[in-house]
Design an enzyme around this catalytic site. Structure first.
Site, PDB file in Angstrom:
ATOM      1  N   ASP A 230      29.724  50.070  30.872  1.00 38.72           N
ATOM      2  CA  ASP A 230      30.862  49.475  31.560  1.00 38.72           C
ATOM      3  C   ASP A 230      30.418  49.211  32.986  1.00 38.72           C
ATOM      4  OD1 ASP A 230      33.244  48.712  32.695  1.00 38.72           O
ATOM      5  OD2 ASP A 230      34.431  50.283  31.736  1.00 38.72           O
ATOM      6  N   GLU A 232      32.077  47.013  34.954  1.00 37.87           N
ATOM      7  CA  GLU A 232      33.332  46.452  35.456  1.00 37.87           C
ATOM      8  C   GLU A 232      33.448  44.985  35.081  1.00 37.87           C
ATOM      9  OE1 GLU A 232      36.393  46.658  35.615  1.00 37.87           O
ATOM     10  OE2 GLU A 232      36.461  48.128  37.228  1.00 37.87           O
ATOM     11  N   GLY A 306      37.335  52.141  35.030  1.00 34.96           N
ATOM     12  CA  GLY A 306      37.318  52.309  36.481  1.00 34.96           C
ATOM     13  C   GLY A 306      38.666  52.118  37.127  1.00 34.96           C
ATOM     14  N   ASP A 307      39.523  51.271  36.516  1.00 35.79           N
ATOM     15  CA  ASP A 307      40.865  51.035  37.050  1.00 35.79           C
ATOM     16  C   ASP A 307      41.913  51.861  36.310  1.00 35.79           C
ATOM     17  OD1 ASP A 307      40.766  49.729  34.653  1.00 35.79           O
ATOM     18  OD2 ASP A 307      41.413  47.772  35.417  1.00 35.79           O
TER      19      ASP A 307
END
Length: 508
Positions: A230, A232, A306-307
């Protein structure tokens, strides 16, 4: 005399192998350090990751009184003291509240806060905490517990120290359950944004495990699951995020997953965590479109994107993050150490035994309701007063056939006697009776793991896919409930009684 980097890497790898074989470097982080790429974060609820580590591995909090305790290794460098957890959590529920960093940098993982993609279902917008008993295993025959991540569950540290930022080099590995995954975004472990928000391409570098996020971006060969990165705004199996046929479908129960990166170079590696060596699934330049140079921010995540994209599921046993780009040889020695730990499965159930194929009735044990049994009205699972003299129709509605778990054969599913082919499953936390559609999701929703009744009577039935939640009757309706939580049916009042059921021969 000055040596080139490849010569130094070969020398350090030979030294690491020699020390590992002689037994003076027993932990993955000792091996990484010998290669010049020390751990800057080291997390495990199953064992110490340094030969000399004796500190706390993780903290649990029990539902009965909110008290906490730390769980440490049985000995220096050893396996977690699961017996201490079992004693502390006896006759109640426990959650994992902290996963301690063993590196000395203080990069502990705690309950993930709200993020840009989602606010967790906790009353304050935080993600759920993991059940302390959802992922039992053994290491060299000693029991330990992993971290079972259900959807909406996550851990994070947005103020980590020593982790890579910008385009600095780093490595990471994780030992995961190769059979526990979904298409949700995102079951990650690694480097993420410090704001819990999506700040752009290249601001993450984390291990991802699953079958993708449903967008079609990022796949390997076969149907998955795959080890990917990942980075992003993209799950990458290689240079081309759409497909890398060299990234195989994972079939092992325990998997070692590795991601590492340095300026315009990164790699995916993996292998069976119980046998054999590592394979390289990708090693090459960074993807285009904002991924070189990288803009890593250095936060640490477990179980989410990440979010705070928190719809994924998976199981984490151990993992580290390093400073510097580890050599393949050093990672091979880490893999040998993991294999030597001898991860193995163990029973997911306890308490009075059930027999597959038998017809059973389940009687409530709360003082108000000891004549009431788990039954159904249409698709609604509820409790009803039932006796042997009632109509055949009602007696069948309160009788269930025990089946091998549809989502995990180590637990059970419960088929309706009066509606063959339909099973008790949870949907939006309510127990329902639905026809089996054969899907992976249905099977998991319809699988439950019994344990000794929390109030000392009969059995309590833990959801396999949400192990912090148990069958509960609340206002005569069936739910999967946690011992405290955001919903009315999560009330702590009479929780142990409401989730304990006496099993008897079925009415029909």
């Amino acid at each position: 005399m000055l040596f080139s980097r490849p010569v130094l890497e070969r020398f350090s790898s030979v030294l690491a192998l020699s020390l590992y074989v002689t037994g003076s470097l027993a932990g993955p982080c000792d091996i990484y350090s010998s290669g010049g790429t020390p751990c800057v974060a080291a997390h495990s609820t199953t064992r110490a990751l340094y030969d000399s580590f004796t500190g706390a591995l993780y903290q649990v909090s029990r539902g009965s009184d909110g008290a906490t305790t730390d769980i440490s290794p049985l000995s220096a460098g050893g396996v977690a003291n699961a017996a201490a957890q079992d004693s502390f959590c006896a006759s109640t529920t426990c959650l994992i509240t902290i996963i301690y960093d063993q590196s000395g940098n203080g990069n502990h993982l705690t309950q993930a806060p709200p993020g840009g993609a989602a606010s967790g279902p906790d009353a304050n917008g935080y993600d759920y905490l993991a059940s302390a008993i959802g992922a039992p295993v053994t290491l060299n025959g000693s029991k330990a517990y992993g971290v079972f991540i259900s959807p909406f569950t996550g851990y994070r540290n947005n103020a980590a120290r020593g982790t890579a930022t910008g385009d600095e080099p780093e490595g990471m590995y994780a030992v995961l359950d190769g059979t526990h995954y979904n298409t949700g975004c995102c079951f990650d472990y690694g480097n993420a944004e410090v704001s819990s928000d999506d700040t752009g391409n290249g601001h993450m570098e984390a291990i991802y495990f699953g079958t993708g996020d449903g967008s079609g971006r990022g796949t390997g060969s076969g149907s998955g699951p795959w080890i990917m990165a990942d980075l992003e705004n993209g799950l990458f199996s290689g240079y081309d995020p759409i497909n890398n046929n060299a990234d195989p479908t994972i079939t092992s129960r325990f998997v070692t997953a590795i991601i590492k990166g340095e300026p315009n170079q990164w790699a995916i590696r993996g292998g069976d965590a119980t046998t054999g060596s590592l394979s390289t699934y990708y090693s090459g330049v960074r993807p285009s479109g904002g991924y070189y140079p990288m803009s890593k921010e250095g936060a640490i995540i477990l179980g989410t994107g990440g979010d705070n994209s928190d719809r994924a599921q998976g199981t984490f046993y151990e993992g580290v993050m390093t400073s510097g780009y580890p050599s393949d040889d050093i990672e091979s020695q880490v893999q040998a150490n993991i294999v030597a730990a001898k991860y193995a499965t163990t029973s997911l159930i306890s308490g009075p035994e059930l027999e597959v194929g038998e017809n059973i009735a389940l009687r409530a044990t709360t003082a108000c309701c000891t004549t009431r049994y788990i039954a159904h009205t249409g698709s609604t699972v509820n409790t009803q007063v039932v006796t042997s003299s009632d109509s055949e129709s009602l007696r069948k509605q309160a009788t269930w056939t025990v089946r091998t778990g549809l989502g995990n054969s180590a637990c059970y599913s419960f088929e309706s006697v009066d509606t063959p082919g339909s099973f008790i499953r949870h949907s939006n936390y309510e127990l329902m009776l639905n026809a089996n559609d054969g899907s992976k999701l249905f099977g998991e929703d319809a699988t439950f793991c019994p344990q000794s009744g929390l109030n000392g009577q009969g059995n309590s039935f833990r959801s396999w896919s949400y192990p912090a939640r148990y069958w509960r009757h609340y206002n005569a309706i069936g739910y999967i409930a946690s011992n405290g939580g955001p919903f009315d049916f999560d009330s702590t009042t009479s929780f142990n009684d409401d989730v304990s059921f006496v099993v008897s021969v079925g009415f029909a």
